[in-house]
Motif scaffolding. Structure first.
Motif, PDB file in Angstrom:
ATOM      1  N   VAL A 178       0.725  -1.223   0.307  1.00 14.32           N
ATOM      2  CA  VAL A 178      -0.105  -0.399   0.078  1.00 14.32           C
ATOM      3  C   VAL A 178       0.428   1.370   0.080  1.00 14.32           C
ATOM      4  O   VAL A 178       1.682   1.592   0.739  1.00 14.32           O
ATOM      5  CB  VAL A 178      -0.658   0.174   1.265  1.00 14.32           C
ATOM      6  N   VAL A 205      -5.084   0.010  -7.916  1.00 13.37           N
ATOM      7  CA  VAL A 205      -4.604  -1.314  -7.502  1.00 13.37           C
ATOM      8  C   VAL A 205      -4.397  -2.120  -8.764  1.00 13.37           C
ATOM      9  O   VAL A 205      -5.226  -2.475  -9.704  1.00 13.37           O
ATOM     10  CB  VAL A 205      -6.145  -2.019  -7.063  1.00 13.37           C
ATOM     11  N   GLY A 230       0.243  -7.439  -5.010  1.00 17.05           N
ATOM     12  CA  GLY A 230      -0.527  -6.160  -5.375  1.00 17.05           C
ATOM     13  C   GLY A 230       0.106  -4.777  -5.143  1.00 17.05           C
ATOM     14  O   GLY A 230       0.990  -4.841  -3.786  1.00 17.05           O
ATOM     15  N   SER A 272      -0.787  -0.652  -4.591  1.00 12.83           N
ATOM     16  CA  SER A 272      -2.105  -0.295  -4.540  1.00 12.83           C
ATOM     17  C   SER A 272      -1.147   1.245  -4.140  1.00 12.83           C
ATOM     18  O   SER A 272      -0.402   1.220  -3.066  1.00 12.83           O
ATOM     19  CB  SER A 272      -2.361  -0.688  -2.732  1.00 12.83           C
TER      20      SER A 272
END
Length: 386
Positions: free
Chosen positions: A123, A149, A161, A163
């Motif tokens: 993130v 994302v 991922g 993000s």
């Protein structure tokens, strides 16, 4: 009023045939050399052809990378990046479903910045800059054209991922005509996927769950619930297709800022290990995760029940309405002709413990769930879905 932030795509263009006007819409933004990322099926169908012609007419040199597969691998992403670097591209277009758009997001980042992908996972770890980026969805499901994302399969099974607002595109082009040829199973699965995005965004335990996301999630469910049966039964209905595409986008805006949770976390091992399409993976576990969450989230589910299923508005009592909502979602999958049990997609019962263990790797999603999920809980959910 709690503090929050809300990020989304800078410009959204929603109109039939817009994808045939990419040169006029985005040629100046993308520059003289464009990397168009898509999949072999769409390329064979010729859905990109008018857009490519429009770009070339506007003076763009177009390099086509059409090797994206479902659940795209790191190898595919790296090949797309290499194709872009070799052509000295100045902009990137993602044309297709969520897989093509996810590859396009990270290709724009990695070509534009030279960033190390291993430092971008997670993130807000991506730093940028990225190349100019335009996304053109061909399914009404992922909402990827408005999300920050990108999900890539690493190794044989693990999904990771990135993000970050850095990978939000400059322009999202929504052309309902591109979705007219989708087969019923894909139409159904992607539509339920979009509904999952809205439901999980609305009930997310994330600190950034906010009034804007909740409003968008409810509006998304109204569009999706009212039209999903129509697009499966009457695939040529362009108005219903447009409503689904709009609903998918609204749900994407919602969950891009109020992130999804355990439905997605438990869906990823289904897709990663058994290569079940993402939308169907979500649908298979959706009612079972919601039943698990209900003791802590029944009031939230009751609030949105009638948005998706207006006939539930007359049910009094939050717990009763929540239960009816979950049952309606389970019935919807069956009504749309989708498999409803893990065994229906050839997942053996003895695979469930490893799937539960793998789901625990999705900590970035599980923290958003309205009820804490342990590995034992995940296993029980899978058993209920089996």
């Amino acid at each position: 009023m709690q503090a929050f932030k809300f990020n989304t795509t800078k410009s959204i263009i929603f109109r039939p045939s817009a994808s045939a006007e990419l040169g006029e819409i985005a040629g100046a933004l993308l520059g003289e050399s464009v990397l168009l990322i898509t999949d072999p099926g769409l390329r064979k169908l010729g859905l990109c052809d008018k857009g490519i012609a429009s770009l070339e007419a506007s003076g763009c040199n177009v390099t086509i990378f059409d090797e994206v597969e479902a659940d795209p691998s790191r190898t595919t992403l790296e090949a797309a990046v290499e194709a872009g670097k070799s052509a000295n591209v100045t902009g990137v277009i993602g044309f297709g479903g969520g897989s093509s758009m996810d590859v396009a997001k990270l290709a724009a980042l990695l070509i534009g910045s030279g960033e190390d992908l291993d430092e971008a996972w997670g993130v807000e770890m991506a730093k940028g800059p990225r190349l100019p980026l335009v996304l053109v969805p061909t399914t009404a499901g992922t909402g990827s054209e408005v999300t920050s994302v990108s999900i890539i399969t690493v190794g044989d099974e693990e999904k990771r991922g990135v993000s970050s607002p850095v990978i939000l595109p400059d322009i999202g082009v929504l052309d309902a005509e591109l979705t007219l040829g989708l087969p019923a199973p894909i139409t159904a699965a992607t539509g339920v996927d979009a509904m999952v995005h809205a439901i999980e965004a609305y009930a997310s335990a994330n600190a950034n769950n906010n009034p804007v996301s909740r409003m968008l999630a409810r509006e998304a469910l109204r569009h999706l619930g009212a039209n999903i049966r129509t697009v499966v039964a009457e695939p040529g209905d362009v108005d219903a297709r447009g409503a689904m595409l709009l609903g998918s986008m609204l749900a994407g805006q919602a969950f891009a800022n109020s992130p999804v949770a355990a439905v997605h976390a438990l869906a990823y091992p289904i897709g990663g290990t058994f290569h079940i399409p993402h939308g169907l993976s979500n649908a298979l576990v959706l009612p079972h995760v919601l039943r698990f969450n209900a003791p802590d989230a029944y009031a939230l589910y009751a609030e949105i029940a009638a948005d998706a299923f207006p006939e539930l508005a007359s049910i009094e009592g939050s717990q009763v309405r929540c239960s009816a909502f979950i049952d309606a979602l389970a019935d919807l999958s069956s009504e749309l002709g989708m498999p409803t049990r893990l065994r229906d997609v050839d997942i053996p019962e003895n695979a469930l413990p490893k799937m539960a263990s793998d789901a625990m790797l999705q900590a970035r999603l599980l923290v958003n769930n309205p009820r804490a999920v342990s590995e034992a809980d995940a296993l029980q959910i899978y058993k209920a879905a089996w």
